[in-house]
Design a protein around this motif. Sequence first.
Motif, PDB file in Angstrom:
ATOM      1  N   GLN A 165       0.830  -1.210   0.000  1.00 47.33           N
ATOM      2  CA  GLN A 165       0.000   0.000   0.000  1.00 47.33           C
ATOM      3  C   GLN A 165       0.863   1.258   0.000  1.00 47.33           C
ATOM      4  OE1 GLN A 165      -3.534  -0.598   0.208  1.00 47.33           O
ATOM      5  NE2 GLN A 165      -3.414   1.444  -0.727  1.00 47.33           N
ATOM      6  N   PHE A 166       1.930   1.202   0.794  1.00 50.66           N
ATOM      7  CA  PHE A 166       2.853   2.342   0.886  1.00 50.66           C
ATOM      8  C   PHE A 166       3.442   2.655  -0.494  1.00 50.66           C
ATOM      9  CE2 PHE A 166       7.280   3.736   1.210  1.00 50.66           C
ATOM     10  CZ  PHE A 166       7.141   4.903   1.931  1.00 50.66           C
ATOM     11  N   VAL A 167       3.854   1.609  -1.208  1.00 47.46           N
ATOM     12  CA  VAL A 167       4.431   1.788  -2.548  1.00 47.46           C
ATOM     13  C   VAL A 167       3.373   2.356  -3.494  1.00 47.46           C
ATOM     14  CG1 VAL A 167       5.397   0.589  -4.561  1.00 47.46           C
ATOM     15  CG2 VAL A 167       6.120  -0.062  -2.254  1.00 47.46           C
ATOM     16  N   GLU A 168       2.207   1.770  -3.475  1.00 47.46           N
ATOM     17  CA  GLU A 168       1.160   2.198  -4.421  1.00 47.46           C
ATOM     18  C   GLU A 168       0.726   3.640  -4.154  1.00 47.46           C
ATOM     19  OE1 GLU A 168      -0.553  -2.219  -5.558  1.00 47.46           O
ATOM     20  OE2 GLU A 168      -1.634  -1.039  -4.066  1.00 47.46           O
ATOM     21  N   ASP A 169       0.614   4.007  -2.881  1.00 41.26           N
ATOM     22  CA  ASP A 169       0.225   5.388  -2.542  1.00 41.26           C
ATOM     23  C   ASP A 169       1.279   6.380  -3.021  1.00 41.26           C
ATOM     24  OD1 ASP A 169      -2.005   4.385  -1.370  1.00 41.26           O
ATOM     25  OD2 ASP A 169      -1.381   4.742   0.712  1.00 41.26           O
ATOM     26  N   ALA A 170       2.558   6.051  -2.755  1.00 41.13           N
ATOM     27  CA  ALA A 170       3.638   6.961  -3.167  1.00 41.13           C
ATOM     28  C   ALA A 170       3.648   7.101  -4.686  1.00 41.13           C
ATOM     29  CB  ALA A 170       4.978   6.427  -2.664  1.00 41.13           C
ATOM     30  N   GLN A 171       3.575   5.972  -5.373  1.00 40.22           N
ATOM     31  CA  GLN A 171       3.644   6.012  -6.845  1.00 40.22           C
ATOM     32  C   GLN A 171       2.454   6.762  -7.440  1.00 40.22           C
ATOM     33  OE1 GLN A 171       4.364   1.851  -7.882  1.00 40.22           O
ATOM     34  NE2 GLN A 171       6.581   2.178  -7.833  1.00 40.22           N
ATOM     35  N   ALA A 172       1.302   6.645  -6.801  1.00 41.35           N
ATOM     36  CA  ALA A 172       0.113   7.349  -7.298  1.00 41.35           C
ATOM     37  C   ALA A 172       0.310   8.862  -7.214  1.00 41.35           C
ATOM     38  CB  ALA A 172      -1.113   6.922  -6.488  1.00 41.35           C
ATOM     39  N   LYS A 173       1.151   9.294  -6.250  1.00 42.59           N
ATOM     40  CA  LYS A 173       1.410  10.736  -6.094  1.00 42.59           C
ATOM     41  C   LYS A 173       2.671  11.173  -6.827  1.00 42.59           C
ATOM     42  CE  LYS A 173      -0.684  10.987  -1.545  1.00 42.59           C
ATOM     43  NZ  LYS A 173      -0.350  10.366  -0.276  1.00 42.59           N
ATOM     44  N   GLY A 174       3.263  10.268  -7.599  1.00 43.44           N
ATOM     45  CA  GLY A 174       4.477  10.608  -8.343  1.00 43.44           C
ATOM     46  C   GLY A 174       5.716  10.683  -7.463  1.00 43.44           C
TER      47      GLY A 174
ATOM     48  N   MET B 195      12.828  -7.274   0.158  1.00 43.33           N
ATOM     49  CA  MET B 195      12.969  -7.471  -1.293  1.00 43.33           C
ATOM     50  C   MET B 195      12.056  -8.589  -1.788  1.00 43.33           C
ATOM     51  SD  MET B 195      17.071  -7.131  -1.894  1.00 43.33           S
ATOM     52  CE  MET B 195      17.007  -7.702  -3.597  1.00 43.33           C
ATOM     53  N   LYS B 196      12.026  -9.682  -1.045  1.00 46.54           N
ATOM     54  CA  LYS B 196      11.181 -10.824  -1.423  1.00 46.54           C
ATOM     55  C   LYS B 196       9.704 -10.408  -1.449  1.00 46.54           C
ATOM     56  CE  LYS B 196      13.009 -15.097  -1.759  1.00 46.54           C
ATOM     57  NZ  LYS B 196      12.793 -15.963  -2.912  1.00 46.54           N
ATOM     58  N   ILE B 197       9.295  -9.721  -0.400  1.00 47.09           N
ATOM     59  CA  ILE B 197       7.884  -9.326  -0.283  1.00 47.09           C
ATOM     60  C   ILE B 197       7.498  -8.441  -1.465  1.00 47.09           C
ATOM     61  CG2 ILE B 197       6.248  -7.950   1.114  1.00 47.09           C
ATOM     62  CD1 ILE B 197       8.048  -8.811   3.590  1.00 47.09           C
ATOM     63  N   LEU B 198       8.351  -7.475  -1.784  1.00 47.37           N
ATOM     64  CA  LEU B 198       8.013  -6.488  -2.811  1.00 47.37           C
ATOM     65  C   LEU B 198       8.175  -7.042  -4.227  1.00 47.37           C
ATOM     66  CD1 LEU B 198       9.748  -3.501  -1.022  1.00 47.37           C
ATOM     67  CD2 LEU B 198       7.273  -3.793  -1.314  1.00 47.37           C
ATOM     68  N   SER B 199       9.215  -7.851  -4.444  1.00 48.62           N
ATOM     69  CA  SER B 199       9.406  -8.368  -5.802  1.00 48.62           C
ATOM     70  C   SER B 199       8.385  -9.468  -6.109  1.00 48.62           C
ATOM     71  CB  SER B 199      10.833  -8.856  -6.028  1.00 48.62           C
ATOM     72  OG  SER B 199      11.117  -9.926  -5.176  1.00 48.62           O
ATOM     73  N   ASN B 200       7.957 -10.213  -5.087  1.00 47.24           N
ATOM     74  CA  ASN B 200       6.888 -11.204  -5.306  1.00 47.24           C
ATOM     75  C   ASN B 200       5.623 -10.521  -5.801  1.00 47.24           C
ATOM     76  OD1 ASN B 200       8.454 -13.326  -4.538  1.00 47.24           O
ATOM     77  ND2 ASN B 200       7.522 -13.623  -2.522  1.00 47.24           N
TER      78      ASN B 200
ATOM     79  N   LEU C  86      12.892  -3.263  -8.196  1.00 46.58           N
ATOM     80  CA  LEU C  86      13.644  -2.752  -7.050  1.00 46.58           C
ATOM     81  C   LEU C  86      15.018  -2.230  -7.440  1.00 46.58           C
ATOM     82  CD1 LEU C  86      13.003  -5.792  -4.660  1.00 46.58           C
ATOM     83  CD2 LEU C  86      11.563  -3.772  -4.947  1.00 46.58           C
ATOM     84  N   PHE C  87      15.403  -1.162  -6.776  1.00 45.40           N
ATOM     85  CA  PHE C  87      16.773  -0.656  -6.799  1.00 45.40           C
ATOM     86  C   PHE C  87      17.301  -0.844  -5.381  1.00 45.40           C
ATOM     87  CE2 PHE C  87      17.520   2.843 -10.248  1.00 45.40           C
ATOM     88  CZ  PHE C  87      18.095   1.892 -11.062  1.00 45.40           C
ATOM     89  N   VAL C  88      18.443  -1.519  -5.226  1.00 46.16           N
ATOM     90  CA  VAL C  88      18.939  -1.726  -3.859  1.00 46.16           C
ATOM     91  C   VAL C  88      20.343  -1.171  -3.693  1.00 46.16           C
ATOM     92  CG1 VAL C  88      17.445  -3.732  -3.473  1.00 46.16           C
ATOM     93  CG2 VAL C  88      19.800  -4.096  -4.223  1.00 46.16           C
TER      94      VAL C  88
ATOM     95  N   GLY D   9      12.459   6.076 -12.411  1.00 39.40           N
ATOM     96  CA  GLY D   9      11.257   5.519 -13.041  1.00 39.40           C
ATOM     97  C   GLY D   9      10.259   5.033 -12.012  1.00 39.40           C
ATOM     98  N   ASP D  10       9.798   3.792 -12.211  1.00 38.98           N
ATOM     99  CA  ASP D  10       8.780   3.265 -11.286  1.00 38.98           C
ATOM    100  C   ASP D  10       9.416   2.310 -10.274  1.00 38.98           C
ATOM    101  OD1 ASP D  10       9.467   1.280 -13.020  1.00 38.98           O
ATOM    102  OD2 ASP D  10       7.399   0.689 -13.522  1.00 38.98           O
ATOM    103  N   ARG D  11      10.685   2.555  -9.961  1.00 33.51           N
ATOM    104  CA  ARG D  11      11.362   1.630  -9.055  1.00 33.51           C
ATOM    105  C   ARG D  11      11.121   1.955  -7.581  1.00 33.51           C
ATOM    106  NH1 ARG D  11      14.650   1.774 -13.332  1.00 33.51           N
ATOM    107  NH2 ARG D  11      15.232  -0.200 -14.283  1.00 33.51           N
ATOM    108  N   VAL D  12      11.231   0.889  -6.795  1.00 30.12           N
ATOM    109  CA  VAL D  12      11.160   1.026  -5.340  1.00 30.12           C
ATOM    110  C   VAL D  12      12.597   0.919  -4.832  1.00 30.12           C
ATOM    111  CG1 VAL D  12      10.274  -0.010  -3.213  1.00 30.12           C
ATOM    112  CG2 VAL D  12       8.911  -0.107  -5.314  1.00 30.12           C
TER     113      VAL D  12
END
Length: 333
Positions: A151-160, A177-182, A187-189, A219-222
């Motif tokens: 949710q945190f990722v989606e909210d941030a990305q929705a706001k650019g 990383m596992k949680i997010l890439s699944n 990801l950028f680490v 881009g659209d990376r976390v």
Amino acid sequence: MIIECKNGVHLKGTDLWLDAKRKADFCFVSHAHADHAVRHTEILATRETARLFEHRYGKAKFNILEYNRPKILKGVKVQLFPSGHILGGAQILMERDGTKIVYTGDFKLRKSLTAEKAEIKKCDILIMESTFGRPRYVFPHPQQIHTRMIQFVEDAQAKGEIPIFLAYSLGKAQEAMKILSNRGFKLFVHPTIYNIVKIYEEFGVKFKNYELFQTGNLGDRVLIVPPQMKRSRMIENIPRKRMAMLTGWAMDSGVINHVRGDEAIPLSDHADFSELIQYVKKAQPEKIYTMHGFAEFVGFLREEGFDAEPLKESNEVKTTFSKKLPTNYDLFA
Ligand SMILES: [Zn+2]
């Protein structure tokens, strides 16, 4: 047998030290986190811990022991078994003169995506970590924590904005990383995390959708970086961002002021209060010594009918125990 606690735990009368903080001749190192990073003359550890330890702190002499392979070392029968804390993390069962002692080191019982599943062994004496030994520290179900991260990722990305997670480089970052890439995020680490991921992969824990962090167009990376990078130029140069700290202390509402992130999410590699109690009930020890936590945790153990006391620095405790409980102890002294 006598247990002493002097910059680490020592079984007196043997040469065996456990997570000693000062150089010892022979020491069990439960896992490769920084608080155990001492280059002893000889280190007892799992293969994974040895590899991670040498990567972070340089060459050392190891006595490698696989999980659940008992061996006599320094006159003590020892056996390592998984702690579920991070990859290669181990607990140790020690047997001498008919007494079984377990030292947990850091552990968690919840299922991990990157660490071996924790085991619990019956013992007479249990020396356990109790970092989250207060009832307020009962973490939400892992699925709920994963949902919050997504949710945190989606909210941030929705706001650019660029979503950034602050996570300890060994263990926590790989779990994140596992949680997010699944979930399909790219990801950028940070390099310190990236190099440790490569070691996890050597041991068969595979990751996908990740790259070494590079400045420029994100881009659209976390982004996943260690907490100390928060004030680095690398991060400060990102104009629109949103940061979440991953820590079990996120259960305290005040932690957000302390970490000064935008959000704190309780992803932890430690047992929560209910797991600590669950562990003890299954191990059924006659005597418990607690470490690394709130001294008051022993009060909760006593309420459950266990004989428990904190193992304090410079304490020496005889491992003769009695089933009788004190009748007038002060739980919150
Ligand atoms: Zn640790």
